[in-house]
Design a protein around this motif. Structure first.
Motif, PDB file in Angstrom:
ATOM      1  N   MET A  18      12.793   9.423  11.186  1.00  0.00           N
ATOM      2  CA  MET A  18      11.445   9.302  11.721  1.00  0.00           C
ATOM      3  C   MET A  18      10.848  10.701  11.809  1.00  0.00           C
ATOM      4  O   MET A  18      11.585  11.678  11.946  1.00  0.00           O
ATOM      5  CB  MET A  18      11.474   8.633  13.100  1.00  0.00           C
ATOM      6  N   PRO A  19       9.521  10.819  11.746  1.00  0.00           N
ATOM      7  CA  PRO A  19       8.904  12.144  11.884  1.00  0.00           C
ATOM      8  C   PRO A  19       9.075  12.708  13.288  1.00  0.00           C
ATOM      9  O   PRO A  19       9.288  13.906  13.465  1.00  0.00           O
ATOM     10  CB  PRO A  19       7.428  11.888  11.576  1.00  0.00           C
ATOM     11  N   ILE A  68       4.336  14.463  15.028  1.00  0.00           N
ATOM     12  CA  ILE A  68       3.634  13.179  14.989  1.00  0.00           C
ATOM     13  C   ILE A  68       3.302  12.739  13.566  1.00  0.00           C
ATOM     14  O   ILE A  68       2.795  11.634  13.364  1.00  0.00           O
ATOM     15  CB  ILE A  68       2.362  13.214  15.843  1.00  0.00           C
ATOM     16  N   ALA A  69       3.599  13.576  12.594  1.00  0.00           N
ATOM     17  CA  ALA A  69       3.378  13.231  11.189  1.00  0.00           C
ATOM     18  C   ALA A  69       4.247  14.144  10.333  1.00  0.00           C
ATOM     19  O   ALA A  69       4.759  15.163  10.797  1.00  0.00           O
ATOM     20  CB  ALA A  69       1.914  13.379  10.805  1.00  0.00           C
ATOM     21  N   LEU A  70       4.401  13.797   9.072  1.00  0.00           N
ATOM     22  CA  LEU A  70       5.155  14.619   8.136  1.00  0.00           C
ATOM     23  C   LEU A  70       4.270  15.671   7.465  1.00  0.00           C
ATOM     24  O   LEU A  70       4.766  16.492   6.704  1.00  0.00           O
ATOM     25  CB  LEU A  70       5.788  13.733   7.060  1.00  0.00           C
ATOM     26  N   ASP A  71       2.988  15.652   7.741  1.00  0.00           N
ATOM     27  CA  ASP A  71       2.066  16.592   7.127  1.00  0.00           C
ATOM     28  C   ASP A  71       2.339  18.018   7.610  1.00  0.00           C
ATOM     29  O   ASP A  71       2.655  18.222   8.794  1.00  0.00           O
ATOM     30  CB  ASP A  71       0.626  16.232   7.479  1.00  0.00           C
ATOM     31  N   PRO A  72       2.194  18.994   6.750  1.00  0.00           N
ATOM     32  CA  PRO A  72       2.333  20.396   7.193  1.00  0.00           C
ATOM     33  C   PRO A  72       1.360  20.695   8.324  1.00  0.00           C
ATOM     34  O   PRO A  72       0.192  20.326   8.272  1.00  0.00           O
ATOM     35  CB  PRO A  72       1.993  21.197   5.934  1.00  0.00           C
ATOM     36  N   VAL A  94       0.836  -1.200   0.000  1.00  0.00           N
ATOM     37  CA  VAL A  94       0.000   0.000   0.000  1.00  0.00           C
ATOM     38  C   VAL A  94       0.867   1.244   0.000  1.00  0.00           C
ATOM     39  O   VAL A  94       0.647   2.188  -0.764  1.00  0.00           O
ATOM     40  CB  VAL A  94      -0.926  -0.018   1.236  1.00  0.00           C
ATOM     41  N   ALA A  95       1.871   1.250   0.880  1.00  0.00           N
ATOM     42  CA  ALA A  95       2.712   2.436   1.006  1.00  0.00           C
ATOM     43  C   ALA A  95       3.466   2.730  -0.277  1.00  0.00           C
ATOM     44  O   ALA A  95       3.678   3.888  -0.635  1.00  0.00           O
ATOM     45  CB  ALA A  95       3.696   2.244   2.152  1.00  0.00           C
ATOM     46  N   ALA A  96       3.861   1.693  -0.989  1.00  0.00           N
ATOM     47  CA  ALA A  96       4.663   1.884  -2.191  1.00  0.00           C
ATOM     48  C   ALA A  96       3.877   2.590  -3.282  1.00  0.00           C
ATOM     49  O   ALA A  96       4.464   3.181  -4.193  1.00  0.00           O
ATOM     50  CB  ALA A  96       5.160   0.540  -2.702  1.00  0.00           C
ATOM     51  N   GLN A  97       2.541   2.544  -3.187  1.00  0.00           N
ATOM     52  CA  GLN A  97       1.735   3.195  -4.203  1.00  0.00           C
ATOM     53  C   GLN A  97       1.624   4.703  -3.969  1.00  0.00           C
ATOM     54  O   GLN A  97       1.119   5.422  -4.800  1.00  0.00           O
ATOM     55  CB  GLN A  97       0.328   2.584  -4.197  1.00  0.00           C
ATOM     56  N   GLN A  98       2.091   5.157  -2.823  1.00  0.00           N
ATOM     57  CA  GLN A  98       1.942   6.563  -2.473  1.00  0.00           C
ATOM     58  C   GLN A  98       3.276   7.278  -2.599  1.00  0.00           C
ATOM     59  O   GLN A  98       4.315   6.726  -2.269  1.00  0.00           O
ATOM     60  CB  GLN A  98       1.436   6.691  -1.033  1.00  0.00           C
ATOM     61  N   PRO A  99       3.275   8.514  -3.053  1.00  0.00           N
ATOM     62  CA  PRO A  99       4.541   9.242  -3.108  1.00  0.00           C
ATOM     63  C   PRO A  99       5.075   9.494  -1.709  1.00  0.00           C
ATOM     64  O   PRO A  99       4.320   9.763  -0.781  1.00  0.00           O
ATOM     65  CB  PRO A  99       4.155  10.564  -3.784  1.00  0.00           C
ATOM     66  N   ALA A 100       6.381   9.353  -1.544  1.00  0.00           N
ATOM     67  CA  ALA A 100       6.995   9.587  -0.239  1.00  0.00           C
ATOM     68  C   ALA A 100       7.033  11.072   0.058  1.00  0.00           C
ATOM     69  O   ALA A 100       7.577  11.851  -0.708  1.00  0.00           O
ATOM     70  CB  ALA A 100       8.414   9.020  -0.222  1.00  0.00           C
ATOM     71  N   PRO A 101       6.427  11.510   1.169  1.00  0.00           N
ATOM     72  CA  PRO A 101       6.469  12.935   1.503  1.00  0.00           C
ATOM     73  C   PRO A 101       7.863  13.352   1.914  1.00  0.00           C
ATOM     74  O   PRO A 101       8.658  12.542   2.370  1.00  0.00           O
ATOM     75  CB  PRO A 101       5.497  13.036   2.687  1.00  0.00           C
ATOM     76  N   GLN A 102       8.168  14.614   1.749  1.00  0.00           N
ATOM     77  CA  GLN A 102       9.478  15.121   2.127  1.00  0.00           C
ATOM     78  C   GLN A 102       9.468  15.527   3.590  1.00  0.00           C
ATOM     79  O   GLN A 102       8.675  16.378   4.007  1.00  0.00           O
ATOM     80  CB  GLN A 102       9.838  16.331   1.249  1.00  0.00           C
ATOM     81  N   PRO A 103      10.318  14.911   4.423  1.00  0.00           N
ATOM     82  CA  PRO A 103      10.353  15.306   5.834  1.00  0.00           C
ATOM     83  C   PRO A 103      10.754  16.768   5.969  1.00  0.00           C
ATOM     84  O   PRO A 103      11.466  17.327   5.144  1.00  0.00           O
ATOM     85  CB  PRO A 103      11.431  14.386   6.425  1.00  0.00           C
ATOM     86  N   ARG A 104      10.292  17.399   7.055  1.00  0.00           N
ATOM     87  CA  ARG A 104      10.630  18.785   7.293  1.00  0.00           C
ATOM     88  C   ARG A 104      11.468  18.912   8.558  1.00  0.00           C
ATOM     89  O   ARG A 104      11.530  17.984   9.356  1.00  0.00           O
ATOM     90  CB  ARG A 104       9.373  19.640   7.379  1.00  0.00           C
ATOM     91  N   PRO A 105      12.110  20.018   8.761  1.00  0.00           N
ATOM     92  CA  PRO A 105      12.975  20.161   9.926  1.00  0.00           C
ATOM     93  C   PRO A 105      12.189  20.004  11.218  1.00  0.00           C
ATOM     94  O   PRO A 105      10.981  20.247  11.258  1.00  0.00           O
ATOM     95  CB  PRO A 105      13.525  21.593   9.793  1.00  0.00           C
TER      96      PRO A 105
END
Length: 443
Positions: free
Chosen positions: A63-64, A85-89, A21-32
């Motif tokens: 890790m995030p 707790i997540a890579l989301d903005p 499942v994860a491989a079908q999704q683009p990898a988000p770019q981690p932020r500082p």
């Protein structure tokens, strides 16, 4: 002091479920990493090497976010936190009250719930399981577990002790192979929540109650003669059904009233309340070196009621809450002046309960096994004292309590596979450095 990775095949099995499942999704770019909160700022003063390690994990996109809770005696717990707790903005910073899937770190809580019933005189370690579920009275044992479903009659009954210590002969979907794996899937013996895709496949065949789950387990053949071999298993899930039967109340209610409420563990759930989704971490899977969301918090099936409360892998918790559970065990049954269990009960649950002649090996070391967790039967050369007790979770979480040193540690992260980074080894090396700086000696 060091701890080991005890989740055996759990992490790799769950990683296989999510990687496609994860491989079908683009990898988000981690932020500082986000600015430290007050707890982390305090940790930077008290545990600078550990804080620097965790900041480095986030900065290197390993890790995030991560939270450690470290306690010594009855001094205030030190929380070391880094990242989000997540890579989301806009994701919340990781902190003591962030929520994490603790998977198999549920097992010690289930084990100690059963110990409370032993204390109450409603359960005995050597009770036959068939006393509570007669369907287990005539079990059969596979003659070739990896290749066929051919069986012979079991010659020994399964006991409560064996459920608690993974020596019952019951298997696990996460480490089964071939025909046995297909049989588990046919019976719906998948007692865990992973993500929406896996849940959609598992829920239709999974039993809808703990009692029904136990009855289904009794239909499956054993992988070994009861009481003869340590084999990671669904035993703690079946034990939860026994707790329910012996206590006369739902397993959820028993755990809530006898453990969570007295310990003021207000952030430990079988189902994450919608109001708390903002502090619920997203679980990730590594696809190569990239983190990809395997279970986004906002769409997680953990926000819905599980088929039944999974005694082996069903809880979400916070670093603050799990530290309170360990603190109670460190104090042999009390916390903040409240006695949750008798001194003797806590000691017994953290002792080696394995059947005679059975051993458990972890990372080349012989260990014991207690109420749902590993037990150190001798001082570890890396620092853990004889009598230390704990376990780990499939998504990277770790917990250990060392009553002799009056020390405890909880580490919260959420990613598959847990073995991606040597988290325990590096954390405890950093803690040793911090202890040497503070006390001028070896921890």
């Amino acid at each position: 002091m060091t701890t080991k990775r005890w989740s055996v095949g759990t992490t790799m099995a769950l990683a296989l479920l999510t990687t496609a499942v994860a491989a079908q999704q683009p990898a988000p770019q981690p932020r500082p990493p986000a600015p430290r909160n007050a707890d982390a700022a305090s940790a930077a003063v008290l545990l600078p090497a550990t804080q620097a390690l965790y900041d480095g994990y986030v900065r290197a996109h390993k890790m995030p976010g991560i939270v450690g809770a470290f306690g010594l005696g009855d001094l205030p717990t030190v929380f070391v936190a880094a990242g989000d707790i997540a890579l989301d903005p806009g994701a919340a910073r990781a902190g003591p009250d962030s929520l994490w899937r603790i998977y198999s770190m549920t097992k010690p809580i289930t084990g100690m719930a059963a110990m409370l019933l032993i204390e109450d005189g409603k359960l005995s370690l050597d009770d036959p399981l068939s006393r509570y579920f007669p369907a287990f009275g005539k079990m059969r044992v596979l003659t070739s577990p990896d290749t066929s479903l051919d069986t012979r009659p079991a010659t020994r009954p399964i006991t409560i002790r064996e459920l608690m210590t993974h020596t019952s002969g019951i298997g696990y979907q996460i480490n089964a192979k071939g025909p046995l794996l297909k049989e588990y899937e046919r019976l719906g013996l998948i007692p865990a929540t992973v993500n929406a895709q896996v849940e959609a496949q598992a829920r239709p065949t999974r039993p809808a109650s703990l009692a029904a789950f136990a009855e289904r387990v009794a239909q499956a053949p054993l992988v070994a003669e009861p009481g003869t071999k340590w084999h990671y298993s669904m035993g703690l899930d079946v034990l939860a059904a026994v707790v329910e039967k012996a206590s006369g109340m739902s397993f959820e209610r028993f755990v809530q009233t006898r453990l969570l409420d007295p310990l003021k563990m207000t952030s430990t759930f079988w189902q994450v309340p919608r109001r708390d989704v903002g502090r619920f971490a997203t679980n990730y899977a590594f696809v190569g070196e990239n983190l990809s969301p395997a279970d986004p918090a906002a769409r997680s099936p953990w926000l819905e009621a599980p088929s039944f409360p999974y005694g082996g892998a069903g809880l979400v918790s916070s670093a603050r809450d799990y530290d309170r559970f360990l603190h109670m065990l460190q104090n042999y049954g009390t916390l903040d002046g409240v006695r949750v269990m008798k001194d003797a009960t806590a000691r017994f649950g953290m002792s080696n309960l394995l059947p005679a002649g059975v051993t458990f090996e972890s990372d080349g070391q012989v260990r014991g096994f207690g109420a749902g967790g590993v037990v150190y039967i001798a001082d570890d050369p890396n620092g853990a004292s004889k009598g230390s007790y704990g376990w780990a979770g499939a998504a990277g979480t770790l917990a250990l309590v060392d009553p002799a040193k009056r020390f405890r540690s909880t580490i919260m992260v959420n990613y598959f596979p847990a073995e991606k980074w040597p988290l325990a080894k590096e954390t405890f090396a950093a803690l040793r450095n911090d202890a040497a700086r503070l006390h001028g000696g070896r921890w």
